[in-house]
Design a protein around this motif. Sequence first.
Motif, mmCIF file in Angstrom:
data_model
loop_
_atom_site.group_PDB
_atom_site.id
_atom_site.type_symbol
_atom_site.label_atom_id
_atom_site.label_comp_id
_atom_site.label_asym_id
_atom_site.label_seq_id
_atom_site.Cartn_x
_atom_site.Cartn_y
_atom_site.Cartn_z
ATOM 1 N N ALA A 1 18.760 55.589 27.206
ATOM 2 C CA ALA A 1 20.011 56.155 27.711
ATOM 3 C C ALA A 1 21.065 55.069 27.912
ATOM 4 O O ALA A 1 22.263 55.285 27.644
ATOM 5 C CB ALA A 1 19.761 56.893 29.020
ATOM 6 N N ARG A 2 20.627 53.904 28.344
ATOM 7 C CA ARG A 2 21.567 52.813 28.619
ATOM 8 C C ARG A 2 22.178 52.240 27.337
ATOM 9 O O ARG A 2 23.361 51.895 27.296
ATOM 10 C CB ARG A 2 20.830 51.717 29.391
ATOM 11 C CG ARG A 2 21.648 50.476 29.680
ATOM 12 C CD ARG A 2 20.967 49.605 30.734
ATOM 13 N NE ARG A 2 19.539 49.429 30.508
ATOM 14 C CZ ARG A 2 19.034 48.493 29.694
ATOM 15 N NH1 ARG A 2 19.829 47.686 29.015
ATOM 16 N NH2 ARG A 2 17.714 48.368 29.560
ATOM 17 N N LEU A 3 21.392 52.155 26.278
ATOM 18 C CA LEU A 3 21.862 51.519 25.054
ATOM 19 C C LEU A 3 22.419 52.494 24.007
ATOM 20 O O LEU A 3 23.097 52.074 23.079
ATOM 21 C CB LEU A 3 20.722 50.712 24.422
ATOM 22 C CG LEU A 3 20.195 49.530 25.244
ATOM 23 C CD1 LEU A 3 19.078 48.834 24.494
ATOM 24 C CD2 LEU A 3 21.319 48.557 25.577
ATOM 25 N N ALA A 4 22.147 53.777 24.168
ATOM 26 C CA ALA A 4 22.576 54.760 23.170
ATOM 27 C C ALA A 4 24.075 54.730 22.879
ATOM 28 O O ALA A 4 24.477 54.868 21.711
ATOM 29 C CB ALA A 4 22.151 56.162 23.594
ATOM 30 N N PRO A 5 24.967 54.535 23.873
ATOM 31 C CA PRO A 5 26.396 54.506 23.547
ATOM 32 C C PRO A 5 26.789 53.372 22.592
ATOM 33 O O PRO A 5 27.849 53.440 21.956
ATOM 34 C CB PRO A 5 27.057 54.314 24.924
ATOM 35 C CG PRO A 5 26.084 54.892 25.895
ATOM 36 C CD PRO A 5 24.745 54.521 25.339
ATOM 37 N N GLY A 6 25.967 52.340 22.483
ATOM 38 C CA GLY A 6 26.270 51.238 21.588
ATOM 39 C C GLY A 6 25.796 51.433 20.157
ATOM 40 O O GLY A 6 26.027 50.577 19.304
ATOM 41 N N VAL A 7 25.148 52.551 19.881
ATOM 42 C CA VAL A 7 24.700 52.847 18.518
ATOM 43 C C VAL A 7 25.872 53.445 17.748
ATOM 44 O O VAL A 7 26.462 54.435 18.188
ATOM 45 C CB VAL A 7 23.512 53.837 18.539
ATOM 46 C CG1 VAL A 7 23.085 54.193 17.115
ATOM 47 C CG2 VAL A 7 22.340 53.239 19.313
ATOM 48 N N PRO A 8 26.242 52.888 16.589
ATOM 49 C CA PRO A 8 27.390 53.416 15.851
ATOM 50 C C PRO A 8 27.316 54.916 15.568
ATOM 51 O O PRO A 8 28.347 55.598 15.622
ATOM 52 C CB PRO A 8 27.384 52.594 14.561
ATOM 53 C CG PRO A 8 26.866 51.263 15.002
ATOM 54 C CD PRO A 8 25.797 51.596 16.005
ATOM 55 N N LEU A 9 26.123 55.446 15.284
ATOM 56 C CA LEU A 9 26.015 56.884 15.043
ATOM 57 C C LEU A 9 26.006 57.698 16.329
ATOM 58 O O LEU A 9 25.953 58.929 16.294
ATOM 59 C CB LEU A 9 24.769 57.205 14.214
ATOM 60 C CG LEU A 9 24.860 56.863 12.730
ATOM 61 C CD1 LEU A 9 23.605 57.341 11.989
ATOM 62 C CD2 LEU A 9 26.099 57.470 12.074
ATOM 63 N N GLY A 10 26.025 57.023 17.486
ATOM 64 C CA GLY A 10 26.247 57.697 18.747
ATOM 65 C C GLY A 10 25.042 58.296 19.428
ATOM 66 O O GLY A 10 25.190 59.015 20.421
ATOM 67 N N ARG A 11 23.849 57.992 18.933
ATOM 68 C CA ARG A 11 22.648 58.566 19.558
ATOM 69 C C ARG A 11 21.441 57.730 19.174
ATOM 70 O O ARG A 11 21.458 56.988 18.190
ATOM 71 C CB ARG A 11 22.434 60.003 19.069
ATOM 72 C CG ARG A 11 22.156 60.106 17.569
ATOM 73 C CD ARG A 11 21.724 61.512 17.160
ATOM 74 N NE ARG A 11 21.517 61.620 15.726
ATOM 75 C CZ ARG A 11 20.383 61.291 15.105
ATOM 76 N NH1 ARG A 11 19.349 60.811 15.788
ATOM 77 N NH2 ARG A 11 20.264 61.445 13.795
ATOM 78 N N PRO A 12 20.351 57.858 19.945
ATOM 79 C CA PRO A 12 19.097 57.232 19.525
ATOM 80 C C PRO A 12 18.476 58.017 18.379
ATOM 81 O O PRO A 12 18.810 59.183 18.145
ATOM 82 C CB PRO A 12 18.227 57.305 20.783
ATOM 83 C CG PRO A 12 18.751 58.488 21.519
ATOM 84 C CD PRO A 12 20.237 58.520 21.251
ATOM 85 N N GLY A 13 17.567 57.386 17.675
ATOM 86 C CA GLY A 13 16.848 58.068 16.610
ATOM 87 C C GLY A 13 15.572 58.711 17.117
ATOM 88 O O GLY A 13 15.199 58.570 18.289
ATOM 89 N N THR A 14 14.897 59.412 16.238
ATOM 90 C CA THR A 14 13.638 60.070 16.577
ATOM 91 C C THR A 14 12.511 59.467 15.749
ATOM 92 O O THR A 14 12.728 58.883 14.686
ATOM 93 C CB THR A 14 13.695 61.575 16.304
ATOM 94 O OG1 THR A 14 13.795 61.791 14.879
ATOM 95 C CG2 THR A 14 14.891 62.208 17.001
ATOM 96 N N ALA A 15 11.298 59.648 16.244
ATOM 97 C CA ALA A 15 10.126 59.186 15.503
ATOM 98 C C ALA A 15 10.044 59.866 14.142
ATOM 99 O O ALA A 15 9.630 59.245 13.152
ATOM 100 C CB ALA A 15 8.861 59.458 16.316
#
Length: 250
Positions: free
Chosen positions: A207-221
């Motif tokens: 949750a803390r790092l997700a805003p820094g991902v260019p696509l705007g979200r974490p990925g899934t397995a």
Amino acid sequence: MAERRVLFVTGAGRGIGAAIARLAAARGHDLCLTYRSETAPAEATAEACRAAGATVLLERADMAEEAEVARVFAALDARFGRLDALVNNAGTAGTVGTLLDTPLATWEAVFRLNVLGLVACTREAVRRMSTKRGGRGGAIVNVSSRASALGGAGEWIHYAASKGATDTITIGLSREVAAEGIRVNAVSPGLIETELHARAGLPDRVARLAPGVPLGRPGTAEEVAEAVLWLLSDAARYITGAILPVSGGR
């Protein structure tokens, strides 16, 4: 009916490994799966794969131990008689800390599984798949991490360094065994929603790092699994020595 390929996935009890196993079963692979400690989720993964039509050999084993690796490969030989592909997924991040605060025992444990365990599994797989040794060729995918490039500062340099070694092994081995019918690639997941973060002591990390991902979200397995299965497939037959980021641009 097409012959089902035999795929060995280490660390398949949960997270990315379980997602790889389930997708591989759905796409026509029989499976050898290992897990280290948690029996219930590993058995659930195996049952889901069997429900998808796969023959599954599930083995509890510590893949950091060479004798355990040899035992599992012997069981694989007895059940299937061959091996077509390997996914080196078993790994650990160790505990969180700066380089100054992280004891050498943590470094040793992380490297023992993430690097030496990977090498032990890979050697056994190459011996079975190499066309120069009577095998039919095959494919290997190593699960690395974007930490190898980002460095893991303030969290887990030890983990990042082990994944840097994974990348180097991927590139070097791909050149060693290309003429033996074996392709070797890696996926490099970024911020992925798995239990890895909480187990390392950082339950809020995604949750803390997700805003820094260019696509705007974490990925899934499951998104990592898609990349792995593509690299294993004939669609990637001219690709070896590649390290594929699955990171949303991070």
